[in-house]
Design a protein around this motif. Structure first.
Motif, PDB file in Angstrom:
ATOM      1  N   GLN A 181       1.042  -1.093   0.005  1.00 49.74           N
ATOM      2  CA  GLN A 181       0.284  -0.553   0.493  1.00 49.74           C
ATOM      3  C   GLN A 181       1.232   0.840  -0.221  1.00 49.74           C
ATOM      4  OE1 GLN A 181      -2.534  -0.809   3.377  1.00 49.74           O
ATOM      5  NE2 GLN A 181      -4.114  -1.667   2.199  1.00 49.74           N
ATOM      6  N   HIS A 182       2.020   1.301   0.282  1.00 52.60           N
ATOM      7  CA  HIS A 182       3.158   2.282   0.490  1.00 52.60           C
ATOM      8  C   HIS A 182       4.273   2.520  -0.641  1.00 52.60           C
ATOM      9  CE1 HIS A 182      -0.328   3.795   3.626  1.00 52.60           C
ATOM     10  NE2 HIS A 182      -0.156   3.294   4.083  1.00 52.60           N
ATOM     11  N   ASP A 183       4.538   1.764  -0.462  1.00 53.74           N
ATOM     12  CA  ASP A 183       5.317   1.287  -2.076  1.00 53.74           C
ATOM     13  C   ASP A 183       4.669   2.459  -2.532  1.00 53.74           C
ATOM     14  OD1 ASP A 183       7.652   1.291  -3.833  1.00 53.74           O
ATOM     15  OD2 ASP A 183       6.915  -1.582  -4.344  1.00 53.74           O
ATOM     16  N   GLU A 184       5.054   3.052  -2.504  1.00 46.88           N
ATOM     17  CA  GLU A 184       4.387   4.580  -3.863  1.00 46.88           C
ATOM     18  C   GLU A 184       5.027   4.043  -5.169  1.00 46.88           C
ATOM     19  OE1 GLU A 184       5.369   8.090  -1.993  1.00 46.88           O
ATOM     20  OE2 GLU A 184       4.081   7.739  -0.614  1.00 46.88           O
ATOM     21  N   ASN A 185       6.135   4.186  -6.202  1.00 49.51           N
ATOM     22  CA  ASN A 185       6.428   3.601  -6.585  1.00 49.51           C
ATOM     23  C   ASN A 185       6.514   2.223  -7.308  1.00 49.51           C
ATOM     24  OD1 ASN A 185       8.975   2.856  -5.324  1.00 49.51           O
ATOM     25  ND2 ASN A 185       9.859   4.731  -6.377  1.00 49.51           N
ATOM     26  N   PHE A 186       6.402   1.044  -6.945  1.00 49.08           N
ATOM     27  CA  PHE A 186       6.114  -0.169  -7.629  1.00 49.08           C
ATOM     28  C   PHE A 186       7.828  -0.610  -7.620  1.00 49.08           C
ATOM     29  CE2 PHE A 186       2.150   1.980  -8.412  1.00 49.08           C
ATOM     30  CZ  PHE A 186       1.314   1.163  -7.110  1.00 49.08           C
ATOM     31  N   ASP A 187       8.888  -0.276  -7.212  1.00 52.81           N
ATOM     32  CA  ASP A 187       9.866  -0.815  -7.066  1.00 52.81           C
ATOM     33  C   ASP A 187      10.416  -2.009  -6.133  1.00 52.81           C
ATOM     34  OD1 ASP A 187      10.420   0.550  -4.997  1.00 52.81           O
ATOM     35  OD2 ASP A 187      12.136   1.917  -5.797  1.00 52.81           O
ATOM     36  N   GLY A 188       9.764  -2.012  -4.545  1.00 54.18           N
ATOM     37  CA  GLY A 188       9.593  -3.340  -3.837  1.00 54.18           C
ATOM     38  C   GLY A 188      10.677  -3.058  -2.837  1.00 54.18           C
ATOM     39  N   LEU A 189      10.250  -1.783  -2.634  1.00 55.17           N
ATOM     40  CA  LEU A 189      11.372  -0.756  -1.595  1.00 55.17           C
ATOM     41  C   LEU A 189      10.542   0.313  -0.926  1.00 55.17           C
ATOM     42  CD1 LEU A 189      14.457  -0.597  -4.072  1.00 55.17           C
ATOM     43  CD2 LEU A 189      13.936  -2.122  -2.484  1.00 55.17           C
ATOM     44  N   ILE A 190      10.794   0.849  -0.046  1.00 55.09           N
ATOM     45  CA  ILE A 190       9.853   1.946   1.127  1.00 55.09           C
ATOM     46  C   ILE A 190      11.783   2.637   1.529  1.00 55.09           C
ATOM     47  CG2 ILE A 190       9.370   2.255   2.732  1.00 55.09           C
ATOM     48  CD1 ILE A 190       6.890   1.256   1.196  1.00 55.09           C
ATOM     49  N   GLU A 191      11.046   3.280   0.331  1.00 55.63           N
ATOM     50  CA  GLU A 191      12.586   5.305   0.932  1.00 55.63           C
ATOM     51  C   GLU A 191      11.722   5.580   1.877  1.00 55.63           C
ATOM     52  OE1 GLU A 191      10.887   4.055  -2.072  1.00 55.63           O
ATOM     53  OE2 GLU A 191      12.784   3.399  -3.511  1.00 55.63           O
ATOM     54  N   LYS A 192      12.961   6.261   2.645  1.00 53.19           N
ATOM     55  CA  LYS A 192      12.057   7.125   3.621  1.00 53.19           C
ATOM     56  C   LYS A 192      10.862   8.082   3.201  1.00 53.19           C
ATOM     57  CE  LYS A 192      13.249   9.833   7.250  1.00 53.19           C
ATOM     58  NZ  LYS A 192      14.021  10.221   8.337  1.00 53.19           N
ATOM     59  N   ASN A 193      10.906   8.878   2.212  1.00 58.04           N
ATOM     60  CA  ASN A 193      10.108   9.442   1.615  1.00 58.04           C
ATOM     61  C   ASN A 193       8.685   8.912   1.793  1.00 58.04           C
ATOM     62  OD1 ASN A 193      11.018   8.568  -0.833  1.00 58.04           O
ATOM     63  ND2 ASN A 193      10.102   9.337  -2.031  1.00 58.04           N
ATOM     64  N   GLU A 194       8.982   7.272   1.010  1.00 60.37           N
ATOM     65  CA  GLU A 194       6.947   6.724   1.214  1.00 60.37           C
ATOM     66  C   GLU A 194       6.912   6.469   3.025  1.00 60.37           C
ATOM     67  OE1 GLU A 194       7.979   4.117  -2.621  1.00 60.37           O
ATOM     68  OE2 GLU A 194       9.099   3.090  -1.579  1.00 60.37           O
ATOM     69  N   PHE A 195       8.145   6.201   3.632  1.00 56.81           N
ATOM     70  CA  PHE A 195       7.805   5.936   4.748  1.00 56.81           C
ATOM     71  C   PHE A 195       6.980   6.881   5.289  1.00 56.81           C
ATOM     72  CE2 PHE A 195       9.367   5.872   9.663  1.00 56.81           C
ATOM     73  CZ  PHE A 195       8.590   4.928   9.968  1.00 56.81           C
ATOM     74  N   ILE A 196       7.799   8.571   5.510  1.00 58.03           N
ATOM     75  CA  ILE A 196       6.951   9.006   6.186  1.00 58.03           C
ATOM     76  C   ILE A 196       5.293   9.760   5.225  1.00 58.03           C
ATOM     77  CG2 ILE A 196       7.213  12.054   6.481  1.00 58.03           C
ATOM     78  CD1 ILE A 196      10.482  11.800   6.218  1.00 58.03           C
ATOM     79  N   ASP A 197       4.936   9.497   4.138  1.00 56.51           N
ATOM     80  CA  ASP A 197       3.880   9.818   3.130  1.00 56.51           C
ATOM     81  C   ASP A 197       3.144   8.619   4.051  1.00 56.51           C
ATOM     82  OD1 ASP A 197       4.928  11.281   1.851  1.00 56.51           O
ATOM     83  OD2 ASP A 197       4.869  10.255   0.025  1.00 56.51           O
ATOM     84  N   ALA A 198       3.538   7.556   4.933  1.00 52.01           N
ATOM     85  CA  ALA A 198       2.964   6.427   4.985  1.00 52.01           C
ATOM     86  C   ALA A 198       2.528   6.794   6.232  1.00 52.01           C
ATOM     87  CB  ALA A 198       3.568   5.279   4.903  1.00 52.01           C
ATOM     88  N   VAL A 199       3.243   7.116   7.267  1.00 49.74           N
ATOM     89  CA  VAL A 199       3.255   7.913   8.793  1.00 49.74           C
ATOM     90  C   VAL A 199       2.311   8.794   8.766  1.00 49.74           C
ATOM     91  CG1 VAL A 199       4.415   8.670  10.201  1.00 49.74           C
ATOM     92  CG2 VAL A 199       5.603   6.890   9.617  1.00 49.74           C
TER      93      VAL A 199
END
Length: 147
Positions: free
Chosen positions: A54-72
């Motif tokens: 749900q939070h891997d915004e660019n669907f690359d199989g990684l959660i980068e810091k910006n995606e983590f912040i967006d998820a929070v």
């Protein structure tokens, strides 16, 4: 002269203050409920994958810091701002292999550590112990408020 000295001291005073303690149990329960996708009072490994997808915004199989912040941010409506800031600061410690992103390998390692009885399910008490130990191991105990 006194005003200039006071202005020069303000940054040092701000940095020297201890953070306000927060109710860590409330924070842990909130995070647990977010991860417990089907609300059955335990977190199965596939529920972590659901959250991840749900939070891997660019669907690359990684959660980068910006995606983590967006998820929070997506899950923090009405949440204590101190809780949100604390969660932001946890990101580096979720990156088990220190490769600057959280991937399935990191999640597997975190899940194995959280599942104390190794039954494939993380209960709220297991989650509380795991996350509290993670926070304390990395100096976040200064935020802890005894209930």
């Amino acid at each position: 002269m006194q005003i200039v000295a006071l202005i020069l001291l303000l940054p040092a005073l701000a940095l020297s203050q201890t953070p306000e303690p927060i109710d860590i149990n409330d924070l842990l329960t909130t995070v647990f409920q977010i991860l417990d996708d089907n609300s059955d009072n335990h977190i199965a490994r596939h529920e972590i994958d659901i959250f991840f997808q749900q939070h891997d915004e660019n669907f690359d199989g990684l959660i980068e810091k910006n995606e983590f912040i967006d998820a929070v941010n997506a899950h923090s409506t009405g949440t204590n701002p101190a809780h949100v800031q604390l969660i932001y600061n946890i990101y580096p410690f979720l990156d088990i292999d220190s490769d600057n992103f959280v991937d399935h390998h990191d999640l597997d390692q975190l899940y194995l550590r959280a599942d104390a009885d190794k039954n494939g399910q993380v209960t709220l008490p297991e989650f509380e112990v795991f996350l509290t130990q993670l926070l304390f191991a990395h100096g976040f105990d200064k935020y802890y408020e005894e209930n």
